[in-house]
Design a protein around this motif. Structure first.
Motif, PDB file in Angstrom:
ATOM      1  N   MET A 177     -14.533 -22.126  40.439  1.00 42.04           N
ATOM      2  CA  MET A 177     -14.891 -22.008  39.039  1.00 42.04           C
ATOM      3  C   MET A 177     -13.987 -20.977  38.369  1.00 42.04           C
ATOM      4  O   MET A 177     -13.801 -19.879  38.868  1.00 42.04           O
ATOM      5  CB  MET A 177     -16.354 -21.591  38.909  1.00 42.04           C
ATOM      6  N   SER A 178     -13.406 -21.334  37.255  1.00 37.15           N
ATOM      7  CA  SER A 178     -12.473 -20.452  36.540  1.00 37.15           C
ATOM      8  C   SER A 178     -13.215 -19.398  35.725  1.00 37.15           C
ATOM      9  O   SER A 178     -14.310 -19.651  35.214  1.00 37.15           O
ATOM     10  CB  SER A 178     -11.608 -21.280  35.593  1.00 37.15           C
ATOM     11  N   LEU A 179     -12.608 -18.235  35.603  1.00 36.76           N
ATOM     12  CA  LEU A 179     -13.155 -17.176  34.775  1.00 36.76           C
ATOM     13  C   LEU A 179     -12.891 -17.504  33.308  1.00 36.76           C
ATOM     14  O   LEU A 179     -11.791 -17.917  32.945  1.00 36.76           O
ATOM     15  CB  LEU A 179     -12.508 -15.838  35.139  1.00 36.76           C
ATOM     16  N   GLU A 180     -13.915 -17.319  32.465  1.00 38.05           N
ATOM     17  CA  GLU A 180     -13.814 -17.656  31.044  1.00 38.05           C
ATOM     18  C   GLU A 180     -13.195 -16.506  30.257  1.00 38.05           C
ATOM     19  O   GLU A 180     -13.652 -15.366  30.342  1.00 38.05           O
ATOM     20  CB  GLU A 180     -15.187 -18.008  30.486  1.00 38.05           C
ATOM     21  N   ILE A 181     -12.168 -16.840  29.483  1.00 38.34           N
ATOM     22  CA  ILE A 181     -11.394 -15.840  28.749  1.00 38.34           C
ATOM     23  C   ILE A 181     -11.424 -16.144  27.255  1.00 38.34           C
ATOM     24  O   ILE A 181     -11.326 -17.299  26.842  1.00 38.34           O
ATOM     25  CB  ILE A 181      -9.919 -15.825  29.230  1.00 38.34           C
ATOM     26  N   LEU A 182     -11.542 -15.097  26.451  1.00 38.07           N
ATOM     27  CA  LEU A 182     -11.429 -15.158  24.997  1.00 38.07           C
ATOM     28  C   LEU A 182     -10.098 -14.527  24.610  1.00 38.07           C
ATOM     29  O   LEU A 182      -9.789 -13.419  25.052  1.00 38.07           O
ATOM     30  CB  LEU A 182     -12.575 -14.390  24.330  1.00 38.07           C
ATOM     31  N   VAL A 183      -9.303 -15.228  23.792  1.00 35.37           N
ATOM     32  CA  VAL A 183      -8.021 -14.701  23.317  1.00 35.37           C
ATOM     33  C   VAL A 183      -8.152 -14.439  21.823  1.00 35.37           C
ATOM     34  O   VAL A 183      -8.541 -15.327  21.062  1.00 35.37           O
ATOM     35  CB  VAL A 183      -6.865 -15.691  23.593  1.00 35.37           C
ATOM     36  N   VAL A 184      -7.817 -13.202  21.405  1.00 33.78           N
ATOM     37  CA  VAL A 184      -7.936 -12.792  20.014  1.00 33.78           C
ATOM     38  C   VAL A 184      -6.577 -12.300  19.528  1.00 33.78           C
ATOM     39  O   VAL A 184      -6.097 -11.260  19.958  1.00 33.78           O
ATOM     40  CB  VAL A 184      -8.991 -11.670  19.847  1.00 33.78           C
ATOM     41  N   ASP A 185      -5.957 -13.068  18.627  1.00 36.46           N
ATOM     42  CA  ASP A 185      -4.638 -12.728  18.084  1.00 36.46           C
ATOM     43  C   ASP A 185      -4.473 -13.449  16.760  1.00 36.46           C
ATOM     44  O   ASP A 185      -4.830 -14.619  16.659  1.00 36.46           O
ATOM     45  CB  ASP A 185      -3.540 -13.143  19.066  1.00 36.46           C
ATOM     46  N   ASP A 186      -3.946 -12.763  15.760  1.00 33.47           N
ATOM     47  CA  ASP A 186      -3.786 -13.389  14.442  1.00 33.47           C
ATOM     48  C   ASP A 186      -2.611 -14.354  14.369  1.00 33.47           C
ATOM     49  O   ASP A 186      -2.556 -15.207  13.486  1.00 33.47           O
ATOM     50  CB  ASP A 186      -3.666 -12.333  13.339  1.00 33.47           C
ATOM     51  N   SER A 187      -1.697 -14.285  15.314  1.00 31.02           N
ATOM     52  CA  SER A 187      -0.550 -15.186  15.339  1.00 31.02           C
ATOM     53  C   SER A 187      -0.910 -16.447  16.116  1.00 31.02           C
ATOM     54  O   SER A 187      -1.171 -16.393  17.324  1.00 31.02           O
ATOM     55  CB  SER A 187       0.651 -14.506  15.995  1.00 31.02           C
ATOM     56  N   ALA A 188      -0.908 -17.586  15.427  1.00 35.68           N
ATOM     57  CA  ALA A 188      -1.230 -18.857  16.091  1.00 35.68           C
ATOM     58  C   ALA A 188      -0.252 -19.139  17.230  1.00 35.68           C
ATOM     59  O   ALA A 188      -0.649 -19.624  18.289  1.00 35.68           O
ATOM     60  CB  ALA A 188      -1.217 -20.001  15.074  1.00 35.68           C
ATOM     61  N   LEU A 189       1.014 -18.818  17.020  1.00 34.13           N
ATOM     62  CA  LEU A 189       2.021 -19.064  18.049  1.00 34.13           C
ATOM     63  C   LEU A 189       1.765 -18.215  19.293  1.00 34.13           C
ATOM     64  O   LEU A 189       1.792 -18.707  20.418  1.00 34.13           O
ATOM     65  CB  LEU A 189       3.425 -18.805  17.491  1.00 34.13           C
ATOM     66  N   LEU A 190       1.483 -16.933  19.091  1.00 37.66           N
ATOM     67  CA  LEU A 190       1.224 -16.064  20.242  1.00 37.66           C
ATOM     68  C   LEU A 190      -0.106 -16.389  20.909  1.00 37.66           C
ATOM     69  O   LEU A 190      -0.224 -16.278  22.138  1.00 37.66           O
ATOM     70  CB  LEU A 190       1.310 -14.596  19.843  1.00 37.66           C
ATOM     71  N   ARG A 191      -1.103 -16.806  20.130  1.00 35.86           N
ATOM     72  CA  ARG A 191      -2.356 -17.269  20.744  1.00 35.86           C
ATOM     73  C   ARG A 191      -2.066 -18.428  21.689  1.00 35.86           C
ATOM     74  O   ARG A 191      -2.562 -18.483  22.803  1.00 35.86           O
ATOM     75  CB  ARG A 191      -3.366 -17.740  19.679  1.00 35.86           C
ATOM     76  N   LEU A 221     -15.972 -10.623  17.133  1.00 36.31           N
ATOM     77  CA  LEU A 221     -17.256  -9.929  17.178  1.00 36.31           C
ATOM     78  C   LEU A 221     -18.401 -10.936  17.143  1.00 36.31           C
ATOM     79  O   LEU A 221     -19.357 -10.816  17.906  1.00 36.31           O
ATOM     80  CB  LEU A 221     -17.366  -8.940  16.012  1.00 36.31           C
ATOM     81  N   GLU A 222     -18.307 -11.928  16.289  1.00 42.87           N
ATOM     82  CA  GLU A 222     -19.348 -12.961  16.213  1.00 42.87           C
ATOM     83  C   GLU A 222     -19.479 -13.693  17.544  1.00 42.87           C
ATOM     84  O   GLU A 222     -20.585 -13.940  18.016  1.00 42.87           O
ATOM     85  CB  GLU A 222     -19.055 -13.952  15.080  1.00 42.87           C
ATOM     86  N   LYS A 223     -18.351 -14.026  18.170  1.00 40.40           N
ATOM     87  CA  LYS A 223     -18.385 -14.709  19.472  1.00 40.40           C
ATOM     88  C   LYS A 223     -18.993 -13.804  20.539  1.00 40.40           C
ATOM     89  O   LYS A 223     -19.828 -14.242  21.333  1.00 40.40           O
ATOM     90  CB  LYS A 223     -16.972 -15.107  19.914  1.00 40.40           C
ATOM     91  N   LEU A 224     -18.572 -12.539  20.562  1.00 36.34           N
ATOM     92  CA  LEU A 224     -19.030 -11.613  21.595  1.00 36.34           C
ATOM     93  C   LEU A 224     -20.501 -11.233  21.433  1.00 36.34           C
ATOM     94  O   LEU A 224     -21.135 -10.787  22.387  1.00 36.34           O
ATOM     95  CB  LEU A 224     -18.149 -10.369  21.618  1.00 36.34           C
ATOM     96  N   ARG A 225     -21.052 -11.399  20.246  1.00 42.92           N
ATOM     97  CA  ARG A 225     -22.483 -11.154  20.035  1.00 42.92           C
ATOM     98  C   ARG A 225     -23.339 -12.238  20.693  1.00 42.92           C
ATOM     99  O   ARG A 225     -24.498 -11.999  21.002  1.00 42.92           O
ATOM    100  CB  ARG A 225     -22.800 -11.117  18.541  1.00 42.92           C
ATOM    101  N   THR A 226     -22.767 -13.417  20.883  1.00 42.77           N
ATOM    102  CA  THR A 226     -23.557 -14.542  21.366  1.00 42.77           C
ATOM    103  C   THR A 226     -23.133 -15.086  22.718  1.00 42.77           C
ATOM    104  O   THR A 226     -23.866 -15.862  23.316  1.00 42.77           O
ATOM    105  CB  THR A 226     -23.522 -15.707  20.350  1.00 42.77           C
ATOM    106  N   LYS A 227     -21.965 -14.711  23.201  1.00 41.77           N
ATOM    107  CA  LYS A 227     -21.462 -15.277  24.444  1.00 41.77           C
ATOM    108  C   LYS A 227     -20.792 -14.201  25.291  1.00 41.77           C
ATOM    109  O   LYS A 227     -20.130 -13.315  24.767  1.00 41.77           O
ATOM    110  CB  LYS A 227     -20.464 -16.400  24.135  1.00 41.77           C
ATOM    111  N   LYS A 228     -20.969 -14.311  26.597  1.00 38.44           N
ATOM    112  CA  LYS A 228     -20.300 -13.420  27.545  1.00 38.44           C
ATOM    113  C   LYS A 228     -19.036 -14.099  28.053  1.00 38.44           C
ATOM    114  O   LYS A 228     -19.038 -15.290  28.353  1.00 38.44           O
ATOM    115  CB  LYS A 228     -21.211 -13.143  28.738  1.00 38.44           C
TER     116      LYS A 228
END
Length: 150
Positions: free
Chosen positions: A1-15, A41-48
């Protein structure tokens, strides 16, 4: 099972580049992306998430502001800073660690380097360590123990 990752970056290309790098390792899977700290912040309030890759310079809420808000709301997250500002000894790198980030990786200043092996290896190594770092981690209390004499 893969570890779930959130990526936060304002550049669509770098995301996209960061997601491609992370998803290239079968240990990880990017399950969500955000373009600024407010969305994150909204995502992290509801999901780990098992790990968060966070930029500093973003509109609406930057990465350092997000770290402050997470502390204020007592939301725990394994955060790796990925920014051109997070170089060893830089104020932003030190501040991010003080605010709860586990580690940082310096994001290349151009897309060619961002797609290179050196950044890929650095990002995956730091992310792997960060996702394991808090398995048994307990933040030490900064308040003195209560006096037990009564």
């Amino acid at each position: 099972m893969s570890l779930e990752i959130l990526v936060v970056d304002d550049s669509a290309l770098l995301r996209r580049v960061e997601c491609d790098i992370i998803n290239s390792d079968n240990k990880f899977k990017v399950t969500d992306t955000c373009k600024d700290g407010l969305e994150a912040l909204e995502k992290l309030r509801t999901k780990k998430y098992d790990g968060v890759v966070l930029d500093i310079n973003m509109p609406r809420m930057d990465g350092l502001e997000l770290l402050q808000q997470l502390q204020k709301e007592k939301i725990k997250a394994n955060i790796v800073m990925a920014s051109t500002l997070t170089v060893e000894g830089a104020d932003e790198a030190i501040k991010s660690l003080e605010l709860g980030a586990i580690d940082f990786v310096t994001k290349p200043s151009n897309i060619i380097e961002a797609k290179g092996d050196a950044f890929k290896k650095a990002l995956l190594d730091v992310l792997y360590a960060a996702t394991k770092a808090r398995v048994h981690f307990k933040k030490p209390s900064l308040t003195p123990a209560a006096d037990k004499t009564a």
